[in-house]
Design a protein around this motif. Sequence first.
Motif, PDB file in Angstrom:
ATOM      1  N   VAL A  51     -11.154  -0.413 -96.134  1.00 48.93           N
ATOM      2  CA  VAL A  51     -11.846  -1.361 -95.272  1.00 48.93           C
ATOM      3  C   VAL A  51     -10.851  -2.337 -94.648  1.00 48.93           C
ATOM      4  CG1 VAL A  51     -13.701  -3.066 -95.189  1.00 48.93           C
ATOM      5  CG2 VAL A  51     -13.818  -1.189 -96.826  1.00 48.93           C
ATOM      6  N   ASP A  52     -11.009  -2.552 -93.355  1.00 51.17           N
ATOM      7  CA  ASP A  52     -10.191  -3.504 -92.610  1.00 51.17           C
ATOM      8  C   ASP A  52     -10.555  -4.920 -93.059  1.00 51.17           C
ATOM      9  OD1 ASP A  52      -8.990  -5.137 -90.797  1.00 51.17           O
ATOM     10  OD2 ASP A  52      -9.688  -4.069 -89.018  1.00 51.17           O
ATOM     11  N   VAL A  53      -9.586  -5.675 -93.560  1.00 55.80           N
ATOM     12  CA  VAL A  53      -9.900  -6.995 -94.109  1.00 55.80           C
ATOM     13  C   VAL A  53      -9.323  -8.145 -93.282  1.00 55.80           C
ATOM     14  CG1 VAL A  53      -9.724  -8.478 -96.124  1.00 55.80           C
ATOM     15  CG2 VAL A  53     -10.086  -6.043 -96.423  1.00 55.80           C
ATOM     16  N   PHE A  68     -15.332  -8.901 -98.281  1.00 62.63           N
ATOM     17  CA  PHE A  68     -15.606  -7.731 -97.452  1.00 62.63           C
ATOM     18  C   PHE A  68     -16.671  -6.909 -98.166  1.00 62.63           C
ATOM     19  CE2 PHE A  68     -13.135  -4.537 -99.885  1.00 62.63           C
ATOM     20  CZ  PHE A  68     -12.393  -5.372-100.698  1.00 62.63           C
ATOM     21  N   SER A  69     -17.301  -5.990 -97.432  1.00 59.64           N
ATOM     22  CA  SER A  69     -18.354  -5.215 -98.089  1.00 59.64           C
ATOM     23  C   SER A  69     -18.068  -3.727 -97.964  1.00 59.64           C
ATOM     24  CB  SER A  69     -19.723  -5.560 -97.527  1.00 59.64           C
ATOM     25  OG  SER A  69     -19.738  -5.347 -96.144  1.00 59.64           O
ATOM     26  N   VAL A  70     -18.405  -3.016 -99.013  1.00 58.59           N
ATOM     27  CA  VAL A  70     -18.239  -1.563 -99.020  1.00 58.59           C
ATOM     28  C   VAL A  70     -19.601  -0.919 -99.263  1.00 58.59           C
ATOM     29  CG1 VAL A  70     -15.840  -1.475 -99.748  1.00 58.59           C
ATOM     30  CG2 VAL A  70     -17.603  -1.700-101.460  1.00 58.59           C
ATOM     31  N   ASP A  71     -19.802   0.265 -98.666  1.00 61.13           N
ATOM     32  CA  ASP A  71     -21.051   0.992 -98.871  1.00 61.13           C
ATOM     33  C   ASP A  71     -21.016   1.680-100.217  1.00 61.13           C
ATOM     34  OD1 ASP A  71     -22.168   0.362 -96.393  1.00 61.13           O
ATOM     35  OD2 ASP A  71     -20.933   1.876 -95.430  1.00 61.13           O
ATOM     36  N   ARG A  72     -22.072   1.490-100.974  1.00 61.56           N
ATOM     37  CA  ARG A  72     -22.142   2.138-102.283  1.00 61.56           C
ATOM     38  C   ARG A  72     -23.448   2.904-102.389  1.00 61.56           C
ATOM     39  NH1 ARG A  72     -19.222  -0.175-106.596  1.00 61.56           N
ATOM     40  NH2 ARG A  72     -20.514   1.105-107.938  1.00 61.56           N
ATOM     41  N   VAL A  73     -23.434   3.994-103.149  1.00 62.05           N
ATOM     42  CA  VAL A  73     -24.654   4.735-103.413  1.00 62.05           C
ATOM     43  C   VAL A  73     -24.833   4.792-104.918  1.00 62.05           C
ATOM     44  CG1 VAL A  73     -25.879   6.895-103.100  1.00 62.05           C
ATOM     45  CG2 VAL A  73     -24.263   6.125-101.369  1.00 62.05           C
ATOM     46  N   ASP A  74     -26.000   4.323-105.380  1.00 61.41           N
ATOM     47  CA  ASP A  74     -26.307   4.350-106.798  1.00 61.41           C
ATOM     48  C   ASP A  74     -27.535   5.232-106.954  1.00 61.41           C
ATOM     49  OD1 ASP A  74     -26.635   3.895-109.435  1.00 61.41           O
ATOM     50  OD2 ASP A  74     -27.428   1.873-109.228  1.00 61.41           O
ATOM     51  N   GLY A  75     -27.331   6.494-107.315  1.00 62.99           N
ATOM     52  CA  GLY A  75     -28.445   7.431-107.319  1.00 62.99           C
ATOM     53  C   GLY A  75     -28.921   7.607-105.898  1.00 62.99           C
ATOM     54  N   TRP A  76     -30.158   7.265-105.608  1.00 64.35           N
ATOM     55  CA  TRP A  76     -30.699   7.404-104.263  1.00 64.35           C
ATOM     56  C   TRP A  76     -30.661   6.077-103.507  1.00 64.35           C
ATOM     57  CZ3 TRP A  76     -33.175   7.585-108.877  1.00 64.35           C
ATOM     58  CH2 TRP A  76     -33.970   6.497-109.180  1.00 64.35           C
ATOM     59  N   HIS A  77     -30.180   5.051-104.180  1.00 65.15           N
ATOM     60  CA  HIS A  77     -30.236   3.710-103.616  1.00 65.15           C
ATOM     61  C   HIS A  77     -28.919   3.376-102.923  1.00 65.15           C
ATOM     62  CE1 HIS A  77     -31.122  -0.432-103.099  1.00 65.15           C
ATOM     63  NE2 HIS A  77     -30.269  -0.853-104.004  1.00 65.15           N
ATOM     64  N   PHE A  79     -26.566   0.755-100.843  1.00 66.37           N
ATOM     65  CA  PHE A  79     -26.472  -0.680-100.604  1.00 66.37           C
ATOM     66  C   PHE A  79     -25.043  -1.071-100.279  1.00 66.37           C
ATOM     67  CE2 PHE A  79     -24.556  -1.877-104.701  1.00 66.37           C
ATOM     68  CZ  PHE A  79     -24.771  -0.706-105.410  1.00 66.37           C
ATOM     69  N   LYS A  80     -24.904  -2.290 -99.764  1.00 65.94           N
ATOM     70  CA  LYS A  80     -23.574  -2.818 -99.485  1.00 65.94           C
ATOM     71  C   LYS A  80     -23.153  -3.680-100.652  1.00 65.94           C
ATOM     72  CE  LYS A  80     -23.253  -2.925 -94.471  1.00 65.94           C
ATOM     73  NZ  LYS A  80     -22.296  -1.820 -94.421  1.00 65.94           N
ATOM     74  N   GLU A  81     -21.968  -3.427-101.161  1.00 69.04           N
ATOM     75  CA  GLU A  81     -21.483  -4.250-102.265  1.00 69.04           C
ATOM     76  C   GLU A  81     -20.479  -5.245-101.707  1.00 69.04           C
ATOM     77  OE1 GLU A  81     -19.563  -3.858-106.707  1.00 69.04           O
ATOM     78  OE2 GLU A  81     -19.282  -2.265-105.270  1.00 69.04           O
ATOM     79  N   GLU A  82     -20.710  -6.520-102.032  1.00 68.40           N
ATOM     80  CA  GLU A  82     -19.797  -7.567-101.592  1.00 68.40           C
ATOM     81  C   GLU A  82     -18.598  -7.606-102.528  1.00 68.40           C
ATOM     82  OE1 GLU A  82     -19.880 -10.168 -99.201  1.00 68.40           O
ATOM     83  OE2 GLU A  82     -21.300  -8.829 -98.214  1.00 68.40           O
ATOM     84  N   LYS A  83     -17.432  -7.595-101.943  1.00 67.73           N
ATOM     85  CA  LYS A  83     -16.226  -7.681-102.773  1.00 67.73           C
ATOM     86  C   LYS A  83     -15.391  -8.863-102.319  1.00 67.73           C
ATOM     87  CE  LYS A  83     -15.816  -3.056-104.314  1.00 67.73           C
ATOM     88  NZ  LYS A  83     -15.003  -2.422-105.347  1.00 67.73           N
ATOM     89  N   ILE A  84     -14.603  -9.378-103.237  1.00 59.65           N
ATOM     90  CA  ILE A  84     -13.717 -10.501-102.933  1.00 59.65           C
ATOM     91  C   ILE A  84     -12.294 -10.065-103.243  1.00 59.65           C
ATOM     92  CG2 ILE A  84     -13.206 -12.928-103.405  1.00 59.65           C
ATOM     93  CD1 ILE A  84     -16.027 -13.119-104.647  1.00 59.65           C
ATOM     94  N   ALA A  85     -11.349 -10.519-102.422  1.00 58.04           N
ATOM     95  CA  ALA A  85      -9.937 -10.254-102.712  1.00 58.04           C
ATOM     96  C   ALA A  85      -9.140 -11.513-102.439  1.00 58.04           C
ATOM     97  CB  ALA A  85      -9.428  -9.110-101.844  1.00 58.04           C
ATOM     98  N   TYR A  86      -8.156 -11.771-103.270  1.00 51.70           N
ATOM     99  CA  TYR A  86      -7.187 -12.837-102.999  1.00 51.70           C
ATOM    100  C   TYR A  86      -5.916 -12.169-102.487  1.00 51.70           C
ATOM    101  CZ  TYR A  86      -9.830 -16.747-104.840  1.00 51.70           C
ATOM    102  OH  TYR A  86     -10.770 -17.729-105.020  1.00 51.70           O
TER     103      TYR A  86
END
Lengths: 169, 151
Positions: A51-53, A68-77, A79-86
């Motif tokens: 992901v471009d940050v 930044f957010s990454v697309d995640r798939v949990d089973g059939w669900h 969602f976008k997961e929010e991530k933090i980076a320093y």
Amino acid sequence: MSNKEHDVTRRQFLNYTLMGVGGFMAAGMLAPMVRFAIDPLLREEKGGKMVDVMAVKDITTEPVRKTFSVDRVDGWHKFKEEKIAYIFKDDNGKIIALSPVCTHLGCTVAWNDDPAHPNQFHCPCHGGRYTKTGINVPGTPPPEPLHVYETKVKNGRLYLGEEKPRGGA
Amino acid sequence: MNWQAIDVKRYLQNKEYIDTVILPLVPLSWESDMLATVREGEFALAIASAAERELHGRVLLCPPFAYLKSEAMSERMKRLKMWENECRANGTKFVFFVTSDVDWKRVEEECPGLIWFASAPLEHLEARHQKDVIEENVEIVLKRIRTEWRS
């Protein structure tokens, strides 16, 4: 007759034709097999989607917090997961992107917010501390260093991938 | 930690580190104020969940304490105290109630762990603004919890 040398006999013509068609058919059969055989390699490339940050020129030696957010798939669900980076550059000019998830029990650590311990990452929950490069300070609860994101620089932009543990302490 | 088996397994192994419970207070109503009531609950849940993310290792986010708007305050309080006592009896030192329902503001003195904030109509906001509004309110909750931890 000079022409004769360039002429193709009936037998040669048939040989070439059959070889050509046969080779084409063999290739048709082999191609999917080869594709299957090297599939793990191709897939790995796709899985490491980055992901471009931020712009590389904005990175200093002082850690900055980027979300930044990454697309995640949990089973059939999905969602976008929010991530933090320093993100910062170390003394050698190498770009480092740390995940602020405390390796003790998973709270979010913050940079330089504890006046008693300047220039460290500090966990609000149980007082865990890490040096600027994310190494856990002995005598505080965390068992290992902060995880680091995979980094990639392309066209002057910084891309981040998965976070990976570093081992050792 | 969330109220999920995967987190509770970790909770049971590290109980001495997880001494705080966050309990969202979520009202229910089908009267004319239904929409506002839903918003209050939705907002409180969103804030509670964001706070849990920040303080994952010391906090257990419980399923919401739900109540009917028509339920008398004294009844609600009685039930809420039961929940709180149960938490404390099981080793929880800090219990925080997060809510956007203004009813609770009137009983703030009887409810020391109460954290109230005004709700916002999240459904009208773009994702980017939603994030800002939530972050702002989470900061209120985090500040309050960290202060209590330090004292």
